[in-house]
Design an enzyme around this catalytic site. Sequence first.
Site, mmCIF file in Angstrom:
data_model
loop_
_atom_site.group_PDB
_atom_site.id
_atom_site.type_symbol
_atom_site.label_atom_id
_atom_site.label_comp_id
_atom_site.label_asym_id
_atom_site.label_seq_id
_atom_site.Cartn_x
_atom_site.Cartn_y
_atom_site.Cartn_z
ATOM 1 N N ALA A 59 0.869 -1.113 -0.112
ATOM 2 C CA ALA A 59 -0.066 0.055 0.039
ATOM 3 C C ALA A 59 0.861 1.209 0.087
ATOM 4 C CB ALA A 59 -0.861 -0.068 1.402
ATOM 5 N N LEU A 62 0.750 5.302 -4.428
ATOM 6 C CA LEU A 62 1.313 6.130 -5.302
ATOM 7 C C LEU A 62 2.133 7.237 -5.354
ATOM 8 C CD1 LEU A 62 -2.585 6.226 -7.040
ATOM 9 C CD2 LEU A 62 -0.460 4.798 -7.784
ATOM 10 N N CYS A 117 -5.634 1.415 -9.064
ATOM 11 C CA CYS A 117 -5.043 1.306 -7.906
ATOM 12 C C CYS A 117 -5.778 0.768 -6.837
ATOM 13 C CB CYS A 117 -4.396 2.108 -7.487
ATOM 14 S SG CYS A 117 -3.111 1.814 -5.992
ATOM 15 N N ASN A 177 -4.013 -5.291 -12.303
ATOM 16 C CA ASN A 177 -3.400 -4.435 -11.237
ATOM 17 C C ASN A 177 -3.349 -5.712 -10.089
ATOM 18 O OD1 ASN A 177 -2.163 -2.580 -9.439
ATOM 19 N ND2 ASN A 177 -3.265 -0.971 -10.839
ATOM 20 N N THR A 178 -2.996 -5.236 -8.868
ATOM 21 C CA THR A 178 -3.105 -5.927 -7.587
ATOM 22 C C THR A 178 -4.493 -6.209 -7.092
ATOM 23 O OG1 THR A 178 -2.787 -3.946 -6.350
ATOM 24 C CG2 THR A 178 -0.824 -5.368 -6.847
ATOM 25 N N GLY A 229 1.693 -12.048 -11.311
ATOM 26 C CA GLY A 229 2.079 -13.396 -10.666
ATOM 27 C C GLY A 229 2.755 -14.189 -11.800
HETATM 28 C C1 LIG Z 1 5.475 -2.661 -4.896
HETATM 29 C C2 LIG Z 1 4.465 -2.539 -6.026
HETATM 30 C C3 LIG Z 1 4.107 -1.074 -6.535
HETATM 31 C C4 LIG Z 1 3.429 -0.839 -7.803
HETATM 32 N N1 LIG Z 1 2.956 0.336 -8.028
HETATM 33 C C5 LIG Z 1 2.101 0.324 -9.250
HETATM 34 C C6 LIG Z 1 1.728 1.595 -9.878
HETATM 35 O O1 LIG Z 1 2.234 2.585 -9.601
HETATM 36 N N2 LIG Z 1 0.979 1.646 -10.794
HETATM 37 C C7 LIG Z 1 0.059 0.515 -11.261
HETATM 38 O O2 LIG Z 1 -0.388 0.359 -12.478
HETATM 39 N N3 LIG Z 1 0.592 -0.741 -10.634
HETATM 40 C C8 LIG Z 1 1.377 -0.868 -9.759
HETATM 41 N N4 LIG Z 1 1.699 -2.354 -9.135
HETATM 42 C C9 LIG Z 1 1.111 -3.371 -9.670
HETATM 43 C C10 LIG Z 1 1.817 -3.937 -10.584
HETATM 44 O O3 LIG Z 1 2.104 -3.276 -11.884
HETATM 45 C C11 LIG Z 1 1.091 -5.513 -11.259
HETATM 46 O O4 LIG Z 1 0.055 -4.976 -11.846
HETATM 47 C C12 LIG Z 1 0.794 -6.307 -10.220
HETATM 48 O O5 LIG Z 1 1.904 -6.354 -9.008
HETATM 49 C C13 LIG Z 1 0.513 -7.646 -10.703
HETATM 50 O O6 LIG Z 1 1.829 -8.200 -11.231
HETATM 51 P P1 LIG Z 1 3.059 -9.074 -10.480
HETATM 52 O O7 LIG Z 1 2.381 -10.253 -9.791
HETATM 53 O O8 LIG Z 1 3.929 -9.482 -11.611
HETATM 54 O O9 LIG Z 1 3.571 -8.161 -9.540
HETATM 55 C C14 LIG Z 1 2.628 -2.161 -8.165
HETATM 56 C C15 LIG Z 1 2.900 -3.579 -7.573
HETATM 57 C C16 LIG Z 1 3.668 -3.436 -6.656
HETATM 58 C C17 LIG Z 1 4.333 -4.866 -6.181
#
Ligand SMILES: Cc1cc2nc3c(=O)[nH]c(=O)nc-3n(C[C@H](O)[C@H](O)[C@H](O)COP(=O)(O)O)c2cc1C
Length: 289
Positions: A59, A62, A117, A177-178, A229
């Site tokens: 968390a 941004l 987000c 996104n997450t 993931g």
């Molecule tokens: C530490 C962290 C910061 C992130 N910051 C952003 C962000 O600023 N903008 C965004 O669109 N997604 C953000 N995400 C989401 C990632 O871009 C991605 O959509 C998400 O982590 C799933 O992919 P992954 O499992 O490969 O990490 C962030 C993820 C993490 C772990």
Amino acid sequence: MKIRGYWLASGVLGVTASIMKRVHRAGADVVVTKSIGIEPREGHPGPVITASHGGLLNAIGLTNPGIDGFLEEIDKAQRGGVPVVVSVFGATSDDIASVAETAASLDPIALELNLSCPHAEFSQVGHKPDMTMEYVRAVKRRVDCMVLAKLTPNASDVVAVAKGAEEGGADAIVAVNTLRGMRIDIQQRRPVLGNKVGGLSGPPIFPVAVRCIYDLYDEITVPIIGVGGVASWEDAVEMHLAGASAIQIGTAALGGLDVFERIRRGVDVYLESHGFSDITEIIGEAKRS
Ligand SMILES: Cc1cc2nc3c(=O)[nH]c(=O)nc-3n(C[C@H](O)[C@H](O)[C@H](O)COP(=O)(O)O)c2cc1C
């Protein structure tokens, strides 16, 4: 530009030009920046990140220097040969369009709209097809470059939201996104994260991302960039089979930048050993079976 290859996902590492160059040299075809807003933003109080169930819960809120303070880094990265996608967000459609217009002045290969987000106070946009359409349309009216709409897996109807983005003029969908989540410290008996709620990333969300991409594949006409993931070439093949034309990697890049090359090599070997000559032959193949 063709939507292909293995990209660095937004927010994980893409914060300075030197890091963006390193990630590109290590094998990322495209680097997506941290999401940038109209003004500098401190983000949420700490702790902002914790490990959970093989993934990460963050968390960060941004945190960013604002678009004017970030232009130089984008420019330096691009002059260093990095194909950059600038991720932007805004509290209103007018705000996001302004940030997008400023970012577009540097001619990035695309803009990615963070509509999703899960722990920002204005996280509702990506749940609503009409608001998503309005945000994408506002940006498309002000810029000439390619616009990618990044969706949330927390929406109850991700297909409806993607259709809203497409109607607004999105050139591709980024999914996902997450995933909203939280942890509680059992000794202190209170939430672990300063913001209480965060976004889960990494291996635990992989099946959720695959499901979203699979659901979207034959419902929209624009390409899908898969994210969520992915940590191995097997994950990448699976995500391509669900319908992803390109794939972003976030959390797994924190474990080593060789992940991009490992995935690319593994996918190439898979294609060759199964008699395919091009990645397009497997994109969405699971939907045709
Ligand atoms: C530490 C962290 C910061 C992130 N910051 C952003 C962000 O600023 N903008 C965004 O669109 N997604 C953000 N995400 C989401 C990632 O871009 C991605 O959509 C998400 O982590 C799933 O992919 P992954 O499992 O490969 O990490 C962030 C993820 C993490 C772990």
